[in-house]
Design a protein around this motif. Structure first.
Motif: not given
Ligand code: SAH
Length: 218
Positions: A58-61, A83-93, A106-109, A132-135, A149-151, A206-209
């Motif tokens: 349920d996530q997006t690039i 530091l990026e929070i929300g790695t997702g696909s890894g493209y932004q990194s 950091l990626e929570r999933i 890891s959870d970035g909150t 932060v990318t969420a 959304p950024l989730l905990k």
């Molecule tokens: N930067 C990504 C965009 C990913 S979408 C890209 O280039 O593809 C946002 C991502 O943030 C999702 O993978 C989601 O699981 C993650 N995310 C949401 N809440 C988070 C948290 N508290 N800590 C770390 N990652 C989180």
């Protein structure tokens, strides 16, 4: 057949430069990163379109323009710690790494942390991906020149600003009353002195905990 470099060049020209992104570093980085390798194989051909795309769980690039805008606001320099929070696909990194930044992401999933880590390692990108959870959960020591932060964040976590060096930048899509989010650029002057400016409206997942996924079995 059109090579991916041609597609990347066209994406940068038509979607990014045409919308006013001027940073040479950003434009060059986005021409050099093979965006299609950060997507599920069935979506590789759509990699260059002007839209976000599903990456599973349920996530997006993010849409290419949004990646470019966030990166321009962050303005990473060669050798900086980001530091990026929300790695997702890894493209932004990968885009940050292509600009010479040293990236921790950091990626929570768990499954996404693993797949993005593999994609980045396969391309030789200097990115450390942590499940890891970035909150409140996963505060890394830092300090950092930039936090991205990318969420969609409902509010600012205090530590995102605390881990910044003087002159460091925080870029975050913050929820606004109208329903979407707006990009906040916070520059740390020193101590608790910041310069905050508001930029584009956007729509992130959304950024989730808390972390999601199984612990490794020993
Ligand atoms: N930067 C990504 C965009 C990913 S979408 C890209 O280039 O593809 C946002 C991502 O943030 C999702 O993978 C989601 O699981 C993650 N995310 C949401 N809440 C988070 C948290 N508290 N800590 C770390 N990652 C989180």
């Amino acid at each position: 057949m059109t090579s991916w470099q041609n597609m990347a060049e066209r994406m940068v020209r038509e979607q990014i430069a045409a919308r006013g992104i001027r940073s040479e570093g950003v434009l060059k980085a986005m021409m050099s990163v093979p965006r299609h390798l950060f997507l599920p194989p069935s979506l590789e051909e759509s990699a260059w379109i002007d839209s976000p795309l599903p990456i599973g769980e349920d996530q997006t690039i993010s849409q290419p323009y949004i990646v470019a805008k966030m990166t321009e606001l962050l303005s990473p320099e060669e050798g900086e710690e980001i530091l990026e929070i929300g790695t997702g696909s890894g493209y932004q990194s990968a885009v940050l790494a292509a600009m010479g930044a040293r990236v921790t992401s950091l990626e929570r999933i768990r499954t996404l942390a693993e797949s993005s880590g593999k994609a980045l390692a396969g391309l030789g990108c200097a990115v450390k991906v942590l499940w890891s959870d970035g909150t409140e959960g996963g505060r890394p020591e830092g300090p950092f020149h930039g936090v991205l932060v990318t969420a969609a964040a409902p509010e600012l976590e205090e530590w995102w600003s605390e881990v910044l060096l003087p002159g460091g930048r925080l870029v975050v899509p913050l929820s606004v009353a109208s329903g979407g989010q707006r990009m906040l650029l916070r520059v740390k002057i020193r101590g608790k002195n910041y310069d905050d400016t508001w930029h584009d409206y956007c729509r992130f997942v959304p950024l989730l905990k808390g972390r999601r996924g199984q612990e490794t079995e020993e």
